[in-house]
Design a protein around this motif. Structure first.
Motif, PDB file in Angstrom:
ATOM      1  N   ASN A   1      36.104   5.521  69.068  1.00 33.12           N
ATOM      2  CA  ASN A   1      37.368   5.279  69.773  1.00 33.12           C
ATOM      3  C   ASN A   1      37.698   6.430  70.709  1.00 33.12           C
ATOM      4  O   ASN A   1      38.182   6.210  71.823  1.00 33.12           O
ATOM      5  N   LYS A   2      37.419   7.660  70.260  1.00 34.73           N
ATOM      6  CA  LYS A   2      37.674   8.829  71.106  1.00 34.73           C
ATOM      7  C   LYS A   2      36.764   8.797  72.336  1.00 34.73           C
ATOM      8  O   LYS A   2      37.215   9.044  73.453  1.00 34.73           O
ATOM      9  N   ASN A   3      35.484   8.473  72.135  1.00 34.34           N
ATOM     10  CA  ASN A   3      34.545   8.373  73.262  1.00 34.34           C
ATOM     11  C   ASN A   3      34.949   7.258  74.221  1.00 34.34           C
ATOM     12  O   ASN A   3      34.841   7.406  75.439  1.00 34.34           O
TER      13      ASN A   3
ATOM     14  N   ALA B   1      38.000   6.103  74.728  1.00 35.00           N
ATOM     15  CA  ALA B   1      39.195   6.532  75.462  1.00 35.00           C
ATOM     16  C   ALA B   1      38.825   7.503  76.574  1.00 35.00           C
ATOM     17  O   ALA B   1      39.351   7.417  77.690  1.00 35.00           O
ATOM     18  N   ALA B   2      37.885   8.429  76.288  1.00 26.01           N
ATOM     19  CA  ALA B   2      37.432   9.366  77.321  1.00 26.01           C
ATOM     20  C   ALA B   2      36.725   8.618  78.448  1.00 26.01           C
ATOM     21  O   ALA B   2      36.915   8.933  79.631  1.00 26.01           O
TER      22      ALA B   2
ATOM     23  N   ALA C   1      36.359   6.484  64.460  1.00 30.93           N
ATOM     24  CA  ALA C   1      37.284   7.377  65.165  1.00 30.93           C
ATOM     25  C   ALA C   1      36.572   8.067  66.325  1.00 30.93           C
ATOM     26  O   ALA C   1      37.139   8.193  67.427  1.00 30.93           O
ATOM     27  N   GLU C   2      35.334   8.492  66.110  1.00 34.72           N
ATOM     28  CA  GLU C   2      34.557   9.131  67.174  1.00 34.72           C
ATOM     29  C   GLU C   2      34.288   8.146  68.307  1.00 34.72           C
ATOM     30  O   GLU C   2      34.396   8.492  69.491  1.00 34.72           O
TER      31      GLU C   2
END
Length: 161
Positions: free
Chosen positions: A98-100, A102-103, A95-96
């Motif tokens: 994927n968040k990175n 996306a950013a 999840a981390e």
């Protein structure tokens, strides 16, 4: 049971191979070969182990009660399966990541628009051979001479001579 385990642990090798750098291809192939060998061995095993014929052993073993004791202990035997302690941390890392990602994608889109604007500026500017100093300073403000820092440029002050 072996089929159920394999279904739960299926790996998308094609997607995995797309992310492997060329210098790690040999290690990836070795991992896939080992994984396939283990998977083939697991699938060759039956779902349930073969049943023990306790009546045969009662007739073959001379000591009375020994087979009954073994049977009782065998049925009471519970082999614990290891507890999965890493899935939650792996899911959190995913999840981390994927968040990175996306950013990073959003930042990349912003950089792309900025670079496209710069490219348009370069495409629409006056050719260098037709520019005057004022045109150059208007197009590229960073090239403008700072009179505060360099008041006598291109000459040296008389005191330094």
């Amino acid at each position: 049971m072996a089929g159920r385990r394999v279904a739960l642990k299926a790996i998308d090798w094609v997607a995995f191979a797309e992310r492997i750098p060329p210098n790690q291809r040999a290690m990836f192939n070795a991992l896939k070969t080992r994984s396939d060998a283990i998977s083939a061995k697991l699938t060759s095993l039956p779902e349930t182990p073969a049943a023990i014929d306790w009546s045969y052993y009662r007739s073959a073993v001379a000591k009375a009660g020994m087979v009954d004791e073994f049977e009782k202990k065998f049925k009471a035997l519970q082999i614990p399966e290891p507890v999965d302690t890493q899935t939650n941390s792996i899911n959190a890392q995913e999840a981390e990541a994927n968040k990175n990602a996306a950013a990073y994608i959003e930042g990349s889109k912003a950089r792309i628009t900025q670079y496209e604007q710069e490219l348009d500026k370069f495409k629409n500017m006056i050719p260098f051979d037709q520019m005057t100093i004022e045109d150059l300073n208007d197009t590229f403000p960073e090239t403008k001479l700072d009179k505060v820092k360099h008041p006598f440029w291109p000459h040296k002050p008389i005191a330094e001579l």
